[in-house]
Enzyme design. Structure first.
Site, mmCIF file in Angstrom:
data_model
loop_
_atom_site.group_PDB
_atom_site.id
_atom_site.type_symbol
_atom_site.label_atom_id
_atom_site.label_comp_id
_atom_site.label_asym_id
_atom_site.label_seq_id
_atom_site.Cartn_x
_atom_site.Cartn_y
_atom_site.Cartn_z
ATOM 1 N N THR A 166 0.888 -1.125 0.086
ATOM 2 C CA THR A 166 0.181 0.052 -0.071
ATOM 3 C C THR A 166 0.947 1.300 -0.098
ATOM 4 O OG1 THR A 166 -1.673 -1.185 1.251
ATOM 5 C CG2 THR A 166 -1.652 1.266 1.337
ATOM 6 N N ARG A 207 -12.500 -8.408 -3.825
ATOM 7 C CA ARG A 207 -12.149 -8.139 -2.376
ATOM 8 C C ARG A 207 -11.768 -6.678 -2.183
ATOM 9 N NH1 ARG A 207 -6.980 -6.272 -0.371
ATOM 10 N NH2 ARG A 207 -6.462 -7.133 1.595
ATOM 11 N N ASP A 235 -8.420 -2.683 3.754
ATOM 12 C CA ASP A 235 -8.653 -1.619 4.750
ATOM 13 C C ASP A 235 -8.599 -0.174 3.902
ATOM 14 O OD1 ASP A 235 -5.934 -2.348 4.668
ATOM 15 O OD2 ASP A 235 -5.583 -0.851 6.101
ATOM 16 N N GLY A 237 -0.708 -3.253 5.327
ATOM 17 C CA GLY A 237 -0.555 -4.515 5.997
ATOM 18 C C GLY A 237 -1.797 -5.400 5.681
#
Length: 320
Positions: free
Chosen positions: A180, A208, A211, A232
């Site tokens: 990310t 999918r 976050d 993460g």
């Protein structure tokens, strides 16, 4: 590159006006070619300078984090925008979010396939819609209505990401390498902002959502406390509401940014079964970069114009 005051045994960086990250993970010394190492440092530096130009030109922290993340989305060495991971069906689905700490306004997109800079589309959602999060075809239609250029899927192709997909499929894994990018900033008015963008996880199921596009999980900003961008295992950061949890600890307990971020990233997220990291900036310019992964690719710029970029695991203390 200037000496890093927050190196091993050092203290939390102070007087930071903008910080960026390029993902949590493992990058031991000797694992990168000279060319790839330079690409990381150059990408982080260019992102920080882009954000700094916005701040120096009278722009807001929101302008700064958007500009910084756009640079990282355009750099193929990062898993966002052009260098996005491949899904299980060999496509690309991109997510991004952005948040203004002054009024808690936010915008986000998920599952977009034809937008080169999802962070800018997220800002359009913030400023030109009544919504916070748009998904898939609806987000794409919104982009076209607002003049966002259409990008074909082959724009996002990189050989490295393709090879990672093939390796993941051969190993029979349901997921693989992720990553990310993100940015946090504080401007002259004291306003905080945060933004996060991702290409998802290698070999993930189509549809999918992690976050990164979810306000409070991967991104959060509140002038009273902190601006946070996480990286993460997205499913666990969603369950832990990680970004907001840092702000809540600061708000409700009076914890410092370093202590709050450390509690969430080094205790609460690992207890849920995952690793990762974050960049967290408070209104005074104190920066925390904790990670339960081996490392976190990151950089920051201070009020005096000094730039620090950190790629290898030993450059950023886990509790930093």
């Amino acid at each position: 590159m200037p000496a890093d005051p927050s190196g091993p045994g050092g203290s939390t960086p102070r007087d930071v006006v903008i910080a960026v990250h390029g993902g949590a993970g493992t990058v031991p010394r000797g694992s990168l070619s000279g060319e790839r190492e330079r690409a990381y440092h150059d990408g982080l530096t260019e992102a920080l300078r882009a954000g700094s130009r916005e701040l120096g030109g009278g722009g807001s922290s929101l302008d700064a984090v958007e500009a910084a993340v756009r640079v990282l989305e355009d750099a193929p060495c990062f898993n966002a925008g052009r260098g996005a991971a491949f899904t299980a069906d060999a496509g690309h689905e991109l997510d991004a979010s952005i948040m203004n700490g002054r009024d808690l306004a936010a915008g986000a997109v998920t599952g977009v396939r034809h937008v080169a800079n999802p962070v800018s589309l997220a800002r359009l959602v913030l400023e030109r819609s009544d919504h916070v999060l748009l998904a898939g075809a609806g987000a794409e239609e919104f982009a076209l209505r607002h003049g966002v250029p259409h990008s074909t899927q082959d724009y996002f192709f990189t050989q490295r990401r393709w090879d990672l997909l093939l390796a993941a499929k051969q190993a029979g894994r349901g997921d693989g390498s992720g990553g990310t990018v993100g940015a946090v900033a504080v401007d002259a008015a004291g306003d905080l902002a945060a933004a996060t963008s991702t290409g998802g996880m290698t070999n993930m199921l189509p549809g999918r959502v992690g976050d990164s596009p979810v306000i409070g999980a991967g991104t959060y900003a509140d002038n009273r406390t902190v601006a946070v961008s996480c990286t993460g295992v997205g499913e666990v950061f969603l369950r832990g509401v990680a970004a907001y949890d840092v702000a809540a600890l600061m708000d409700y307990t009076g914890a410092t940014v370093a202590d709050a971020a450390r509690t969430v990233l080094l205790e609460k997220i690992p207890a849920l079964g995952a690793t990762g990291g974050a960049i967290a900036l408070d209104p005074a310019g104190a920066l925390a970069t904790p990670h339960s992964s081996e490392g976190i690719v990151n950089g920051y710029l201070t009020r005096d114009g000094s730039i620090v970029t950190r790629v290898y695991d030993d450059e950023t203390p886990a509790t930093g």
